[in-house]
Structure formats: structure tokens, C-alpha cells
Design an enzyme around this catalytic site. Structure first.
Site, PDB file in Angstrom:
ATOM      1  N   LYS A 134      12.820  15.063  11.072  1.00 39.00           N
ATOM      2  CA  LYS A 134      11.993  15.727  12.086  1.00 39.00           C
ATOM      3  C   LYS A 134      12.698  17.023  12.449  1.00 39.00           C
ATOM      4  O   LYS A 134      13.846  17.006  12.916  1.00 39.00           O
ATOM      5  CB  LYS A 134      11.899  14.857  13.340  1.00 39.00           C
ATOM      6  CG  LYS A 134      10.769  13.881  13.346  1.00 39.00           C
ATOM      7  CD  LYS A 134      10.595  13.431  14.788  1.00 39.00           C
ATOM      8  CE  LYS A 134       9.639  12.311  14.952  1.00 39.00           C
ATOM      9  NZ  LYS A 134       9.485  11.958  16.373  1.00 39.00           N
TER      10      LYS A 134
ATOM     11  N   GLU B  12      21.383   8.140  23.620  1.00 42.30           N
ATOM     12  CA  GLU B  12      20.373   8.081  22.551  1.00 42.30           C
ATOM     13  C   GLU B  12      20.603   6.850  21.659  1.00 42.30           C
ATOM     14  O   GLU B  12      19.649   6.214  21.205  1.00 42.30           O
ATOM     15  CB  GLU B  12      20.435   9.367  21.733  1.00 42.30           C
ATOM     16  CG  GLU B  12      19.309   9.595  20.759  1.00 42.30           C
ATOM     17  CD  GLU B  12      18.036  10.211  21.366  1.00 42.30           C
ATOM     18  OE1 GLU B  12      17.190   9.442  21.832  1.00 42.30           O
ATOM     19  OE2 GLU B  12      17.893  11.444  21.330  1.00 42.30           O
TER      20      GLU B  12
ATOM     21  N   LYS C 198      18.212   3.666  12.017  1.00 39.19           N
ATOM     22  CA  LYS C 198      17.261   4.781  11.923  1.00 39.19           C
ATOM     23  C   LYS C 198      16.730   4.919  10.497  1.00 39.19           C
ATOM     24  O   LYS C 198      15.539   5.151  10.287  1.00 39.19           O
ATOM     25  CB  LYS C 198      17.904   6.085  12.396  1.00 39.19           C
ATOM     26  CG  LYS C 198      16.929   7.248  12.264  1.00 39.19           C
ATOM     27  CD  LYS C 198      16.924   8.208  13.389  1.00 39.19           C
ATOM     28  CE  LYS C 198      15.775   9.206  13.250  1.00 39.19           C
ATOM     29  NZ  LYS C 198      15.951  10.399  14.056  1.00 39.19           N
TER      30      LYS C 198
ATOM     31  N   GLU D 224       5.772   8.842  11.269  1.00 41.15           N
ATOM     32  CA  GLU D 224       5.500   8.315  12.611  1.00 41.15           C
ATOM     33  C   GLU D 224       4.037   7.943  12.840  1.00 41.15           C
ATOM     34  O   GLU D 224       3.404   8.379  13.794  1.00 41.15           O
ATOM     35  CB  GLU D 224       5.960   9.328  13.677  1.00 41.15           C
ATOM     36  CG  GLU D 224       6.150   8.675  15.035  1.00 41.15           C
ATOM     37  CD  GLU D 224       6.760   9.613  16.066  1.00 41.15           C
ATOM     38  OE1 GLU D 224       7.763  10.270  15.758  1.00 41.15           O
ATOM     39  OE2 GLU D 224       6.218   9.668  17.171  1.00 41.15           O
TER      40      GLU D 224
ATOM     41  N   HIS E 174      11.281   8.680  25.852  1.00 37.86           N
ATOM     42  CA  HIS E 174      11.161  10.106  25.546  1.00 37.86           C
ATOM     43  C   HIS E 174       9.997  10.811  26.241  1.00 37.86           C
ATOM     44  O   HIS E 174      10.079  12.002  26.499  1.00 37.86           O
ATOM     45  CB  HIS E 174      11.073  10.327  24.036  1.00 37.86           C
ATOM     46  CG  HIS E 174      12.411  10.280  23.353  1.00 37.86           C
ATOM     47  ND1 HIS E 174      13.203   9.151  23.355  1.00 37.86           N
ATOM     48  CD2 HIS E 174      13.107  11.221  22.666  1.00 37.86           C
ATOM     49  CE1 HIS E 174      14.319   9.396  22.673  1.00 37.86           C
ATOM     50  NE2 HIS E 174      14.288  10.650  22.250  1.00 37.86           N
TER      51      HIS E 174
ATOM     52  N   HIS F 129      11.117  13.805  28.106  1.00 39.01           N
ATOM     53  CA  HIS F 129      10.707  15.181  27.785  1.00 39.01           C
ATOM     54  C   HIS F 129      10.164  15.884  29.022  1.00 39.01           C
ATOM     55  O   HIS F 129      10.370  17.086  29.204  1.00 39.01           O
ATOM     56  CB  HIS F 129       9.648  15.184  26.675  1.00 39.01           C
ATOM     57  CG  HIS F 129      10.230  14.915  25.322  1.00 39.01           C
ATOM     58  ND1 HIS F 129       9.457  14.609  24.222  1.00 39.01           N
ATOM     59  CD2 HIS F 129      11.508  14.911  24.887  1.00 39.01           C
ATOM     60  CE1 HIS F 129      10.241  14.423  23.171  1.00 39.01           C
ATOM     61  NE2 HIS F 129      11.494  14.597  23.549  1.00 39.01           N
TER      62      HIS F 129
HETATM   63  N1  LIG Z   1      15.132  15.745  15.086  1.00 36.72           N
HETATM   64  C1  LIG Z   1      15.282  14.615  15.712  1.00 36.72           C
HETATM   65  O1  LIG Z   1      14.913  13.560  15.218  1.00 36.72           O
HETATM   66  C2  LIG Z   1      15.941  14.617  17.043  1.00 36.72           C
HETATM   67  C3  LIG Z   1      16.359  13.422  17.617  1.00 36.72           C
HETATM   68  C4  LIG Z   1      17.041  13.463  18.831  1.00 36.72           C
HETATM   69  C5  LIG Z   1      17.295  14.674  19.436  1.00 36.72           C
HETATM   70  N2  LIG Z   1      16.870  15.834  18.870  1.00 36.72           N
HETATM   71  C6  LIG Z   1      17.127  17.135  19.481  1.00 36.72           C
HETATM   72  O2  LIG Z   1      18.533  17.350  19.509  1.00 36.72           O
HETATM   73  C7  LIG Z   1      18.836  18.271  20.543  1.00 36.72           C
HETATM   74  C8  LIG Z   1      20.049  17.822  21.304  1.00 36.72           C
HETATM   75  O3  LIG Z   1      21.152  17.780  20.439  1.00 36.72           O
HETATM   76  P1  LIG Z   1      22.651  17.750  20.966  1.00 36.72           P
HETATM   77  O4  LIG Z   1      22.768  16.774  22.050  1.00 36.72           O
HETATM   78  O5  LIG Z   1      23.505  17.629  19.776  1.00 36.72           O
HETATM   79  O6  LIG Z   1      22.805  19.175  21.684  1.00 36.72           O
HETATM   80  P2  LIG Z   1      23.413  20.563  21.181  1.00 36.72           P
HETATM   81  O7  LIG Z   1      23.094  20.814  19.775  1.00 36.72           O
HETATM   82  O8  LIG Z   1      22.995  21.574  22.193  1.00 36.72           O
HETATM   83  O9  LIG Z   1      24.989  20.338  21.320  1.00 36.72           O
HETATM   84  C9  LIG Z   1      25.555  20.131  22.578  1.00 36.72           C
HETATM   85  C10 LIG Z   1      26.710  21.121  22.819  1.00 36.72           C
HETATM   86  O10 LIG Z   1      27.838  20.748  22.041  1.00 36.72           O
HETATM   87  C11 LIG Z   1      28.325  21.871  21.310  1.00 36.72           C
HETATM   88  N3  LIG Z   1      28.971  21.299  20.132  1.00 36.72           N
HETATM   89  C12 LIG Z   1      28.403  20.843  19.004  1.00 36.72           C
HETATM   90  N4  LIG Z   1      29.303  20.245  18.225  1.00 36.72           N
HETATM   91  C13 LIG Z   1      30.490  20.340  18.859  1.00 36.72           C
HETATM   92  C14 LIG Z   1      31.795  19.893  18.574  1.00 36.72           C
HETATM   93  N5  LIG Z   1      32.059  19.154  17.482  1.00 36.72           N
HETATM   94  N6  LIG Z   1      32.784  20.177  19.453  1.00 36.72           N
HETATM   95  C15 LIG Z   1      32.510  20.861  20.588  1.00 36.72           C
HETATM   96  N7  LIG Z   1      31.297  21.290  20.932  1.00 36.72           N
HETATM   97  C16 LIG Z   1      30.284  21.029  20.080  1.00 36.72           C
HETATM   98  C17 LIG Z   1      27.116  22.696  21.090  1.00 36.72           C
HETATM   99  O11 LIG Z   1      27.456  24.028  20.798  1.00 36.72           O
HETATM  100  C18 LIG Z   1      26.405  22.544  22.428  1.00 36.72           C
HETATM  101  O12 LIG Z   1      26.966  23.408  23.384  1.00 36.72           O
HETATM  102  C19 LIG Z   1      17.589  18.378  21.395  1.00 36.72           C
HETATM  103  O13 LIG Z   1      16.971  19.614  21.142  1.00 36.72           O
HETATM  104  C20 LIG Z   1      16.719  17.237  20.913  1.00 36.72           C
HETATM  105  O14 LIG Z   1      15.346  17.505  21.049  1.00 36.72           O
HETATM  106  C21 LIG Z   1      16.197  15.816  17.686  1.00 36.72           C
HETATM  107 ZN   LIG Z   2      15.764  11.787  21.289  1.00 33.18          ZN
END
Ligand SMILES: NC(=O)c1ccc[n+]([C@@H]2O[C@H](COP(=O)([O-])OP(=O)(O)OC[C@H]3O[C@@H](n4cnc5c(N)ncnc54)[C@H](O)[C@@H]3O)[C@@H](O)[C@H]2O)c1
Ligand SMILES: [Zn+2]
Length: 369
Positions: free
Chosen positions: A149, A191, A233, A243, A254, A258
Site C-alpha cells: 500500500k 501498530e 501481515k 483489501e 484506523h 485517521h
Molecule cells: N503503507 C502501509 O501499509 C502503512 C501502514 C502503516 C502506516 N503507514 C504510514 O506510515 C507513516 C508513519 O510511519 P513512521 O511511524 O515510520 O513515521 P516516520 O516515517 O515519520 O518516522 C518517524 C520519525 O523517525 C525518523 N526516523 C526514521 N528512521 C529513523 C532511525 N532509524 N533513527 C532515528 N530516526 C529515524 C523519521 O525521520 C521521522 O522523524 C504514516 O504516514 C502512516 O500512514 C503506512
Molecule cells: Zn496503520
């Protein structure tokens, strides 16, 4: 005593679009050579953000060069508020200007934001080119990097513009979590818990038993958590890639979540935090509908607390939350479809909950801790 890094491998079975998930401490150094299993192309693009690139960019670039890749770099700003069409267009500009080809690959190095946006760019560049996920947050390692996704946000709703576009491979280096901020680590845990609640009671019990080790980030335990999350998953995605049914259960919490993210302003709440709050509202609804016992509800709350997660729903006006939920793309004809827990380890898809029930669940989740 130094622990020997164990390589764990899973396969997402999707016919011609099948791919492997590799989990191994230190695998960042191998991503180039391992990608040679499925491509002989030279020109590739690495998408990341400055935060992640400063930490792991050089290492990843070296790994790519070692394997004969010629990577161009596209950096997007750090933050959920930049997961939008403008930033995707900028990444695509780099792809066009550097003459990426149909056979080129995009490597996404970062959290869910980078992975979703880079994957979206890969899905539309020349009608879709291959991409590889190198997730560096816990959330991305347990969830977003697997399943294809890909999306960017619209001002009116999360992930409104997107596609299904599976990666060619997923390389997970649990070591990268060492630099992650506590809040982001917790968001990833939030999550991961959903797999236990709606699908796998054993995984839920594993989290309960190991909560103390997990919050201490004991390596073996975290690797196990990542492995089982990806395993669950993968099974769900293999059963229902687009889906139409089962995959819906991964949206537990969610629709509420959301709404919280949209109303809070993108980036104010972490995605995993919003999912936890949303799952609590869904759980209260499930309790009211007789799908969950008090004891089971207590187990869910207790697990979140043991993992250091906040369960109380933010004090946003419940009518506004409801309205934002109606704006969610999973809503069918003004009716809210909700995934609810049915006991621990199973689910119920409710198509018939009314406005009053939803509002009551939000208000209960706002008052109970
Ligand atoms: N595609 C899907 O199936 C799916 C599923 C769940 C969530 N999502 C999406 O994922 C996003 C959230 O992802 P997230 O929680 O990873 O947030 P993010 O990508 O914003 O990362 C969180 C923070 O951590 C930092 N970061 C990343 N890796 C790091 C590391 N190793 N060390 C230090 N800092 C690091 C990033 O720069 C950011 O500031 C949302 O947009 C959500 O909608 C998508
Ligand atoms: Zn999610």
C-alpha cells in the site's frame, strides 16, 4: 558475548509479485548485493529524508556502489506533513531529470512516510517501476514496508491518493532502531499490537509475556516481534492483496485514528499513537455490542500500558471526530464500516453501527484511562 546475527526470511506469496522479507542485524550493508538477485540495472534512485540519510545514508550508498549500482539521491523533508503530492512530484522530478529507466529501481530508506511516498512515486513513474523497502522505524518494519500500500495524504484525508504497488524486496535491519526516538519506537509498538488483537492470540500473549523486555529493547525479543508481525501481515496480504476482505482487519482502530490524525494536524500525533486511541474506542464499542468481555478489554488496556502506550482518546469534539470519520475513504455510502475486536485474536466487521454508538464510544474512550 557477541550475538551472532540470525537471518530470518519470510516470503509474501503473491504469484508473480511474490517477494522476500529479510530481517537481520547489519543487513543495511548487504542491500546492494542482495538486490542483485533480482536486477542487473545500474541506474537507481535512493529516496530518504535528511534525518535518516545523516544516520544511514552513507552506509546504504556504499552498499549500493559495492554492488555496481549508480544511485541518485532524492531527499524529502522529514515529517508526515510532507507526505503529499507536492513532495512526491519533487521526487519524480529527480527521477525524470536523472533519466531513470523503466528497469530502474527506487530504494526507500526511512520510516513509513518515506516508504509510502517513495512507493507512490515508484507506482506512477513510467506506469510503475520496481522499488525496494529499507524500513528504519519500528512501525515501518512491522507494518508499512510490507503489503504494497503506497500513498500520499490530501488535506482532506489521510492516504487519499495512492496505489497498490508491491516492493521487490524488504530489507529490515533491527539495528537501525537504536537511533529511533522513544516516541517513534512506541508508535511502532502501537501498530504491532493490532495483529494480536484481531488475528493471533498467541502473538498477543507473546507481547503480554515479553512487554518488559520489549520496552527495554532486548534485541532478540524485538527481532521476534518484527518477525511475527511481518509473518502475520504477509499471510493476510497473500490472502487478500487489494483489501476486498480479510486485509480490512488491519484497519483496526484506523477509522477513529485517521480522524484523530486529520483533526490534530498531520504530524501532531504519531500514526501508531492515533491507532492505539482508535483501538480503544473500537474496543469500547465491541464491549457495548457484546463482542468483548470486560476482562478482555482489560487485557488490551493493560498490554498497551505495559508497553508504555497512552490509551486515552484526545479531547476533540466527538461530533467533529465522527464527521472526520465519515470523510475516511473506507466509509461506504455514509455508513461507517468498522473493524472491531471479537475476543482476543479474532474480529468482527460492523457495517451497521449508528452515529450514537460511535459518539458514545469516542466519549467513553475520552474519559476512561
Ligand atoms: N503503507 C502501509 O501499509 C502503512 C501502514 C502503516 C502506516 N503507514 C504510514 O506510515 C507513516 C508513519 O510511519 P513512521 O511511524 O515510520 O513515521 P516516520 O516515517 O515519520 O518516522 C518517524 C520519525 O523517525 C525518523 N526516523 C526514521 N528512521 C529513523 C532511525 N532509524 N533513527 C532515528 N530516526 C529515524 C523519521 O525521520 C521521522 O522523524 C504514516 O504516514 C502512516 O500512514 C503506512
Ligand atoms: Zn496503520
Amino acid at each position: 558475548m557477541e550475538r551472532i546475527a540470525i537471518m530470518r526470511q519470510l516470503r509474501v506469496e503473491l504469484g508473480q509479485r511474490s517477494y522476500n522479507i529479510h530481517i537481520q542485524a547489519g543487513i543495511l550493508n548487504e542491500v546492494g548485493l542482495m538486490s542483485r538477485d533480482f536486477t542487473s540495472v545500474c541506474k537507481v534512485m535512493l529516496v530518504s529524508n535528511p534525518t535518516v540519510y545523516n544516520l544511514y545514508g552513507q552506509q546504504t550508498m556504499e552498499a549500493l556502489h559495492t554492488a555496481g549500482f549508480e544511485p541518485v539521491l532524492a531527499l524529502m523533508p522529514d515529517g508526515e506533513e510532507y507526505k503529499n503530492l507536492d513532495e512526491a512530484a519533487r521526487v519524480l522530478d529527480t527521477a525524470v531529470e536523472s533519466h531513470l529507466e523503466r528497469s530502474s529501481l527506487i530504494f526507500a530508506l526511512g520510516g513509513g512516510v518515506v516508504g509510502d511516498l517513495a512507493g507512490f512515486a515508484a507506482a506512477i513513474f513510467q506506469r510503475g517501476i520496481d522499488f525496494v523497502q529499507i524500513p528504519t522505524t519500528l512501525l515501518a518494519q512491522v507494518d508499512s514496508s510490507v503489503g504494497g500500500k503506497v500513498a500520499v495524504n490530501h488535506a482532506l484525508g489521510k492516504n487519499l491518493l495512492g496505489a497498490f504497488h508491491q516492493p521487490r524486496a524488504v530489507f529490515i535491519d533491527p539495528q537501525s532502531l537504536n537511533t529511533l526516538e522513544e516516541r517513534d519506537f512506541k508508535s511502532g509498538l502501537g501498530e504491532a499490537v493490532k495483529y494480536g488483537i484481531v488475528y493471533d492470540a498467541d502473538f498477543f500473549a507473546f507481547l503480554e509475556e515479553n512487554a518488559a523486555k520489549i520496552i527495554k529493547k532486548e534485541e532478540e525479543c524485538i527481532e521476534e516481534l518484527i518477525y511475527h508481525s511481518c509473518r502475520i501481515k504477509s499471510l493476510i496480504v497473500a490472502a487478500d492483496e487489494k483489501e476486498n476482505g480479510l486485509r480490512m482487519i488491519l484497519n483496526l482502530g484506523h477509522t477513529f485514528g485517521h480522524a484523530v490524525e486529520t483533526l490534530g494536524g498531520y504530524g501532531f500525533y504519531r500514526h501508531g499513537e492515533a491507532v492505539v486511541m482508535g483501538t480503544m474506542a473500537a474496543s469500547y464499542l465491541a464491549l457495548e455490542m457484546g463482542l468483548l468481555t470486560e476482562a478482555e478489554l482489560h487485557r488490551i488496556t493493560a498490554l498497551y500500558h505495559a508497553l508504555g502506550l497512552k490509551t486515552v482518546f484526545p479531547s476533540l469534539p466527538s461530533a467533529e471526530v465522527y464527521q472526520a470519520m465519515l470523510g475516511d475513504k473506507k466509509v461506504k455510502a455514509e455508513k461507517i464500516r468498522l473493524v472491531l475486536p471479537r475476543g482476543i485474536g479474532s474480529f468482527y466487521i460492523a457495517d451497521d453501527v449508528n452515529k450514537e454508538q460511535v459518539i458514545r464510544a469516542i466519549q467513553t474512550a475520552q474519559t476512561l484511562k
